[in-house]
Design an enzyme around this catalytic site. Structure first.
Site, PDB file in Angstrom:
ATOM      1  N   VAL A 121       0.683  -1.003   0.249  1.00  0.00           N
ATOM      2  CA  VAL A 121       0.446   0.285   0.003  1.00  0.00           C
ATOM      3  C   VAL A 121       0.962   1.190   0.032  1.00  0.00           C
ATOM      4  O   VAL A 121       1.151   1.998  -0.321  1.00  0.00           O
ATOM      5  CB  VAL A 121      -1.058  -0.446   1.939  1.00  0.00           C
ATOM      6  CG1 VAL A 121      -1.443   0.953   1.349  1.00  0.00           C
ATOM      7  CG2 VAL A 121      -1.980  -0.778   1.142  1.00  0.00           C
ATOM      8  N   ARG A 172      -9.794 -20.590   1.528  1.00  0.00           N
ATOM      9  CA  ARG A 172      -9.548 -21.602   0.491  1.00  0.00           C
ATOM     10  C   ARG A 172     -11.180 -21.177  -0.567  1.00  0.00           C
ATOM     11  O   ARG A 172     -12.323 -21.899   0.328  1.00  0.00           O
ATOM     12  CB  ARG A 172      -9.512 -22.581   0.943  1.00  0.00           C
ATOM     13  CG  ARG A 172      -7.878 -22.247   2.056  1.00  0.00           C
ATOM     14  CD  ARG A 172      -7.121 -23.907   2.250  1.00  0.00           C
ATOM     15  NE  ARG A 172      -6.715 -23.744   3.557  1.00  0.00           N
ATOM     16  CZ  ARG A 172      -5.311 -23.538   3.791  1.00  0.00           C
ATOM     17  NH1 ARG A 172      -4.586 -23.166   2.274  1.00  0.00           N
ATOM     18  NH2 ARG A 172      -4.799 -23.516   4.511  1.00  0.00           N
ATOM     19  N   GLY A 191       0.514 -18.839  -0.756  1.00  0.00           N
ATOM     20  CA  GLY A 191       1.997 -19.687  -1.074  1.00  0.00           C
ATOM     21  C   GLY A 191       1.209 -20.865  -1.776  1.00  0.00           C
ATOM     22  O   GLY A 191       0.504 -19.889  -3.344  1.00  0.00           O
ATOM     23  N   GLY A 221      -1.194 -23.026  -2.645  1.00  0.00           N
ATOM     24  CA  GLY A 221      -2.295 -23.026  -3.546  1.00  0.00           C
ATOM     25  C   GLY A 221      -2.531 -21.557  -3.962  1.00  0.00           C
ATOM     26  O   GLY A 221      -2.655 -21.835  -5.712  1.00  0.00           O
ATOM     27  N   THR A 274       3.597 -17.456   2.979  1.00  0.00           N
ATOM     28  CA  THR A 274       2.834 -19.016   4.268  1.00  0.00           C
ATOM     29  C   THR A 274       3.519 -19.445   4.807  1.00  0.00           C
ATOM     30  O   THR A 274       5.453 -19.238   5.098  1.00  0.00           O
ATOM     31  CB  THR A 274       3.278 -19.799   2.950  1.00  0.00           C
ATOM     32  OG1 THR A 274       3.044 -21.665   3.313  1.00  0.00           O
ATOM     33  CG2 THR A 274       4.341 -20.253   1.747  1.00  0.00           C
ATOM     34  N   ASP A 315       5.475 -22.546   5.273  1.00  0.00           N
ATOM     35  CA  ASP A 315       5.823 -23.713   5.194  1.00  0.00           C
ATOM     36  C   ASP A 315       6.746 -23.872   4.196  1.00  0.00           C
ATOM     37  O   ASP A 315       7.832 -24.913   4.136  1.00  0.00           O
ATOM     38  CB  ASP A 315       4.707 -24.414   3.994  1.00  0.00           C
ATOM     39  CG  ASP A 315       3.267 -24.694   4.384  1.00  0.00           C
ATOM     40  OD1 ASP A 315       3.512 -24.964   5.547  1.00  0.00           O
ATOM     41  OD2 ASP A 315       2.113 -24.793   3.868  1.00  0.00           O
ATOM     42  N   GLY A 317      16.663 -29.098  19.388  1.00  0.00           N
ATOM     43  CA  GLY A 317      17.995 -31.201  19.597  1.00  0.00           C
ATOM     44  C   GLY A 317      16.654 -31.704  19.372  1.00  0.00           C
ATOM     45  O   GLY A 317      17.505 -32.981  21.003  1.00  0.00           O
ATOM     46  N   ARG A 320       3.768 -40.158  24.064  1.00  0.00           N
ATOM     47  CA  ARG A 320       3.239 -38.964  24.320  1.00  0.00           C
ATOM     48  C   ARG A 320       3.148 -38.720  22.716  1.00  0.00           C
ATOM     49  O   ARG A 320       4.442 -38.548  22.017  1.00  0.00           O
ATOM     50  CB  ARG A 320       3.637 -38.008  25.135  1.00  0.00           C
ATOM     51  CG  ARG A 320       3.389 -38.737  26.551  1.00  0.00           C
ATOM     52  CD  ARG A 320       1.641 -39.251  26.866  1.00  0.00           C
ATOM     53  NE  ARG A 320       1.673 -39.279  28.299  1.00  0.00           N
ATOM     54  CZ  ARG A 320       1.659 -40.536  28.353  1.00  0.00           C
ATOM     55  NH1 ARG A 320       2.172 -41.753  27.851  1.00  0.00           N
ATOM     56  NH2 ARG A 320       1.597 -40.888  30.042  1.00  0.00           N
TER      57      ARG A 320
HETATM   58  O1  F6P Z   1      -0.365 -23.874   4.220  1.00  0.00           O
HETATM   59  C1  F6P Z   1      -0.183 -23.458   6.072  1.00  0.00           C
HETATM   60  C2  F6P Z   1      -0.663 -24.055   6.329  1.00  0.00           C
HETATM   61  O2  F6P Z   1      -0.746 -24.442   7.822  1.00  0.00           O
HETATM   62  C3  F6P Z   1      -0.340 -25.856   6.302  1.00  0.00           C
HETATM   63  O3  F6P Z   1       1.413 -25.782   6.962  1.00  0.00           O
HETATM   64  C4  F6P Z   1      -1.412 -26.388   6.709  1.00  0.00           C
HETATM   65  O4  F6P Z   1      -1.697 -28.330   6.098  1.00  0.00           O
HETATM   66  C5  F6P Z   1      -2.411 -26.148   6.201  1.00  0.00           C
HETATM   67  O5  F6P Z   1      -2.096 -24.734   6.271  1.00  0.00           O
HETATM   68  C6  F6P Z   1      -3.042 -25.848   7.319  1.00  0.00           C
HETATM   69  O6  F6P Z   1      -4.637 -25.864   6.595  1.00  0.00           O
HETATM   70  P1  F6P Z   1      -6.585 -24.749   7.353  1.00  0.00           P
HETATM   71  O7  F6P Z   1      -5.969 -24.049   7.969  1.00  0.00           O
HETATM   72  O8  F6P Z   1      -6.917 -25.093   6.533  1.00  0.00           O
HETATM   73  O9  F6P Z   1      -6.607 -26.579   7.966  1.00  0.00           O
END
Ligand code: F6P
Length: 330
Positions: A24, A72, A102, A104, A126, A128, A186, A254
């Site tokens: 912006v 999405r 990201g 998608g 993203t 990821d 670690g 766990r």
């Molecule tokens: O792409 C980001 C992310 O957080 C991924 O790491 C994860 O698999 C996905 O989105 C989860 O998406 P949602 O919030 O739609 O469940």
């Protein structure tokens, strides 16, 4: 270039707001009007946008999430949906787009180019870190810090109770978060989608560690791991029953799935600075007439990469990081 639209799409990531702010302010600095499109592709189809002013983006550097909202969008996957979105942008005179998202989101852009006549630059937003064409994505460093904070806390209780913890982190189909959080925390084992998991070997490795005096262990697993997530790994580990075969008393295991807290929170400095640089760079490149590319940072330099490459080329995990993780876990 007279009017730029900016939007966020897909999973939110810390630093998206800093990117919006940069887009912006840079647009206005160069005399270009900027509108914010709400809820990603959904808002484009529904015609939801707001004019952005200098002060619409005040005080945003430190805030997580995205002020433009995100989604999405299923309808955008259809040609009709994409045409509706393009029609809206054309009707508003939006001749340039900055898309923040990201894998998608960028995949969606490839198809959208058949409908939209303006120019497009994407920003890698993203957690990821799985986009080719940038060393790091916006949000990644904050997500790793969050995962690390959790692992540090789990290590305390794991040590006290002499337990094994399987900690699942996000990352979609990539193991970047797992690798860095695992090395930084670690972890004894790091299981990522890029490397075929040999669960038997991993558990033997854990048992070996206990034989050498360890009294707790952390296994970090990326959600996209070939053997499944943390709960599936626990089940498979139980079925293998290796401790009994190796004549050792059973390990107390766990599971912790960190989940969406990795997506929230105040962005760390790295994400704020990266978002600011890339947001400014993206607008400058749009004004210069560049198109169909993602703005990333490679070796500390801003660089454009064709969107097609960012989607179809695979960003590799650093093989040296894999080696470091193995050596330091003994
Ligand atoms: O792409 C980001 C992310 O957080 C991924 O790491 C994860 O698999 C996905 O989105 C989860 O998406 P949602 O919030 O739609 O469940």
């Amino acid at each position: 270039m007279k009017k730029i639209g900016v939007f966020t799409s897909g999973g939110d990531a810390p630093g998206m707001n800093a990117a919006i702010r940069a887009v912006v302010r840079t647009g206005i600095y160069y005399g270009v009007e900027v509108v914010g499109i709400l809820r990603g592709y959904h808002g484009m189809i529904e015609g939801e946008s707001i004019k952005m002013e200098l002060r619409s983006v005040s005080n945003l550097l430190k805030s997580g999430g995205t002020i433009l909202k995100t989604s999405r969008c299923k309808e955008f996957k259809t040609p009709e949906g994409r045409q509706k979105a393009a029609d809206y942008l054309h009707s508003q005179g939006i001749d340039g787009l900055v898309a923040i998202g990201g894998n998608g989101t960028l995949t969606g852009l490839l198809e959208f180019r058949k409908h939209y006549k303006g120019k497009v630059i994407a920003l890698p937003g993203t957690i990821d870190n799985d986009l080719y064409g940038t060393d790091y994505t916006i949000g990644y460093h904050t997500a790793v810090e969050t995962a690390l904070e959790v692992i540090d806390k789990i290590k305390d209780t794991a040590g006290s109770h002499e337990r094994v913890f399987i900690v699942e982190v996000m990352g979609a189909h990539a193991g970047f978060i797992a690798m860095d959080a695992g090395i930084g925390g670690g972890a004894e084992e790091i299981l990522i989608p890029e490397i075929n998991t040999d669960l038997t070997a991993s558990i033997i490795q854990i048992i070996e560690g206990w034989r050498k005096g360890k009294t707790s262990s952390i296994i970090v697993v990326a959600e996209g791991c070939s053997e499944g997530g943390a709960y599936q790994i626990l089940e498979k580990a139980k079925q293998l029953d290796l401790t009994r075969h190796l004549g050792m008393s059973e390990l107390d295991i766990r599971v912790v799935v960190i989940g969406h807290i990795q997506r929230g929170g105040t962005p760390v400095f790295f994400d704020r600075v990266l978002a600011s640089k890339l947001g400014t760079y993206a607008v400058e490149k749009l004004i210069e007439g560049c198109d169909n590319a993602m703005a990333g940072e490679l070796n500390h330099q801003c660089a454009l990469t064709p969107i097609e490459d960012t989607v179809y080329k695979k960003k590799p995990i650093d093989p040296f990081a894999l080696k470091v993780a193995k050596i330091l876990a003994i």
